[in-house]
Design a protein around this motif. Structure first.
Motif, PDB file in Angstrom:
ATOM      1  N   LEU A 137      15.153 -30.444  64.777  1.00  0.00           N
ATOM      2  CA  LEU A 137      15.672 -29.319  65.315  1.00  0.00           C
ATOM      3  C   LEU A 137      16.230 -28.206  64.409  1.00  0.00           C
ATOM      4  N   LEU A 164      19.304 -32.305  71.130  1.00  0.00           N
ATOM      5  CA  LEU A 164      19.350 -31.044  71.744  1.00  0.00           C
ATOM      6  C   LEU A 164      20.493 -30.657  72.862  1.00  0.00           C
ATOM      7  N   TYR A 168      23.036 -29.168  69.996  1.00  0.00           N
ATOM      8  CA  TYR A 168      22.493 -27.933  69.651  1.00  0.00           C
ATOM      9  C   TYR A 168      22.319 -26.923  70.609  1.00  0.00           C
ATOM     10  N   ARG A 169      22.403 -27.270  72.173  1.00  0.00           N
ATOM     11  CA  ARG A 169      22.265 -26.469  73.102  1.00  0.00           C
ATOM     12  C   ARG A 169      22.875 -25.119  72.943  1.00  0.00           C
ATOM     13  N   TYR A 174      18.716 -22.049  70.977  1.00  0.00           N
ATOM     14  CA  TYR A 174      18.293 -23.270  71.290  1.00  0.00           C
ATOM     15  C   TYR A 174      18.405 -23.346  72.806  1.00  0.00           C
ATOM     16  N   THR A 179      12.405 -30.256  76.874  1.00  0.00           N
ATOM     17  CA  THR A 179      11.634 -31.337  76.074  1.00  0.00           C
ATOM     18  C   THR A 179      10.803 -31.958  76.677  1.00  0.00           C
TER      19      THR A 179
END
Length: 509
Positions: A137, A164, A168-169, A174, A179
């Motif tokens: 990521l 994610l 990270y979202r 991102y 996925t």
């Protein structure tokens, strides 16, 4: 490029580091995707095997900060191209985790050989692949394109969807990512103690039965199944099988509950590497039109290489496999004396559990003029067996997809398979009805017993000896099948497109 933009994350890639079929998929599928117009890049760990691969590799200017527990580790990124392509492949370097594999010392990518001769997982595998998943990521902003889909593979990368979603979202760049998790073999799930959870940096409240927890343990693959936007396996039949107790390895209930996002796509065959029309490893090249005249030359070469009598009328059975319970080697060993009574020679190539090594060596010693054996893996000999054998044995207990039956079809060596997973999806059984219809490509049985395997081989040999025109028809029909990666890649592109359309609908209300 007008196709989807994909980052393909995998623990191994053929040509750089390989333990099994996942590496072949990871080399072939991205190439096929690029040929269909997708923008694709691959990322994997920077093992010692990568350094020794002989491929040209360059160091990039990127140094990634990778969180791991209460630390942030710096890792350098290297870059190369997938062989025979323009697809970039990135390598995540961290010496303590990835520069330990050494075949001379019995150290592989995930396991090491212990003093007793058995293989054991590295005790820090959880830490190694938590780190790698976070690094995947962190790499995203440094790619030459902005990916829409991160395609992750097996338990080693299954935490990417989790990170994610949970870490990270909300970051710029991102929020659009989706996925896909491909399960290549559900038997390997990445199950670790709860004590590894702090290494992820994820909040402890996620450790519950509906998210990360699995019977008191942390199951990487289960977490990926829950968090991934889509899941696929490597054959439609296997996608159905893993929703049952027999094949689900404890996750059948979960997989049945997410079947709306679960599909099956059969792996492809790399016909640049596996095609008897231009195979440099075999004694004589051939096509469906010349197989009858030319394949016997390959059979004689196979017999000579394994010190067997060169006898054109003696049927040769070939088996190339990991010598483990999954692959049906126990059935073959039980039925093998019967195969010899039917007048066969048998050739084995593979390595695996010590007990099967010992049994095969003893069998070879008892029948040195009837049995050929090579313990280990040898790429050239694998091609020689596929081209020279009359029948290929693949009686797997389970087989998510399988590649050797695809090779056997292409080489006009009808496979003898158990009806399971990808074997059920790719081999058309030589029943009288299918022979009459001209659709038969091999021989199949259902019950996991040595007697079922024996009777299937006996039926195949009946055609071989007494109905050679039908046996030739099966060979030629098999050779004309299309199990290319181009076919598989088109299905993956359609799956990526559906994921990207989901993003577009969400963004535009």
């Amino acid at each position: 490029m007008t196709g989807p933009r994909v980052l393909f994350a995998t623990p191994e890639v053929a040509g750089f580091a390989k333990t099994g079929g996942l590496a072949d998929v990871s080399a072939s599928l991205p190439r096929a995707l690029a040929q269909l117009g997708a923008a694709v890049a691959v990322v994997m760990p920077y093992y010692n095997a990568v350094r020794r691969s002989g491929q040209p590799i360059e160091r990039t200017p990127f140094v990634l900060p990778v969180p791991l527990g209460d630390r942030v580790l710096a890792c350098r990124v290297y870059r190369s191209l997938l062989p025979r392509s323009s697809v970039p492949i990135y390598f995540i370097e961290h010496s303590p985790f990835f520069e330990r594999d050494d075949p001379r010392l019995g150290r592989g990518l995930y396991q090491q050989v212990m003093l007793g001769g058995y293989r054991a997982d590295y005790p820090d595998n959880a830490e190694r692949f938590i780190f790698f998943s976070r690094a995947v990521l962190e790499l995203v902003p440094h790619l030459d394109f902005r990916p829409e889909v991160i395609h992750v593979n097996d338990w080693q990368t299954a935490l990417v969807p989790v990170f994610l979603a949970e870490a990270y979202r909300s970051r710029p760049g991102y929020n659009h990512l989706r996925t896909l998790l491909t399960i290549h073999n559900l038997a390997y799930q990445g199950i670790f103690g709860r004590d590894v959870l702090p290494l992820t940096g994820l909040p402890g409240w996620l450790f519950n039965p509906t998210q990360l927890e699995y019977h008191g343990f942390f199951n990487f693959l289960k977490a990926g199944i829950i968090y991934a936007d889509a899941i696929n396996t490597v054959s439609p039949t296997y996608a159905r099988e893993i929703q049952t107790p027999e094949y689900g390895y404890g996750l059948e209930g979960l997989l049945a509950s997410v079947q709306h996002k679960l599909t099956g796509i059969v792996n492809g065959c790399d016909y640049e590497q596996w095609d008897p029309a231009h195979d440099p490893h075999i004694a004589a090249t051939y096509t469906p039109d010349t197989v009858v005249e030319r394949k016997p030359l390959c059979k004689a070469d196979l017999q000579r290489r394994f010190d067997l009598p060169v006898m054109a009328d003696t049927p040769v059975l070939g088996m190339i496999a990991r010598l483990v319970h999954q692959k049906g080697i126990d059935l073959v060993l039980s039925a093998a004396p019967g195969f010899l009574d039917l007048g066969c020679q048998i050739v084995f190539l593979g390595e695996g559990d010590r007990e099967y090594h010992d049994q095969l060596q003893a069998f070879r010693s008892r029948h040195p003029n009837r049995v050929g054996l090579y313990l280990g893996f040898h790429e050239g000999l694998a091609h020689v067996i596929e081209a020279g054998a009359d029948l290929f044995l693949m009686p797997s207990r389970y087989e998510p997809c399988g590649l050797n039956q695809l090779y056997s079809l292409k080489y006009g060596t009808p496979p003898v398979v158990r009806v399971t997973g990808g074997l059920a999806d790719t081999v058309v059984n030589a029943t009288e009805e299918n022979i009459a219809a001209g659709t038969a490509t091999g021989f199949a049985f259902h019950d996991y017993t040595a007697s079922a395997l024996y009777e299937t081989v006996r039926w195949a040999l009946t055609l071989y000896h007494h109905r050679p025109h039908h046996f030739r028809q099966i060979m030629q029909t098999a050779m004309r099948q299309d199990w290319s990666w181009n076919r598989s890649a088109r299905e993956y592109v359609a799956l990526y497109d559906r994921l990207c359309q989901t993003v577009a609908r969400l963004q535009h209300g």
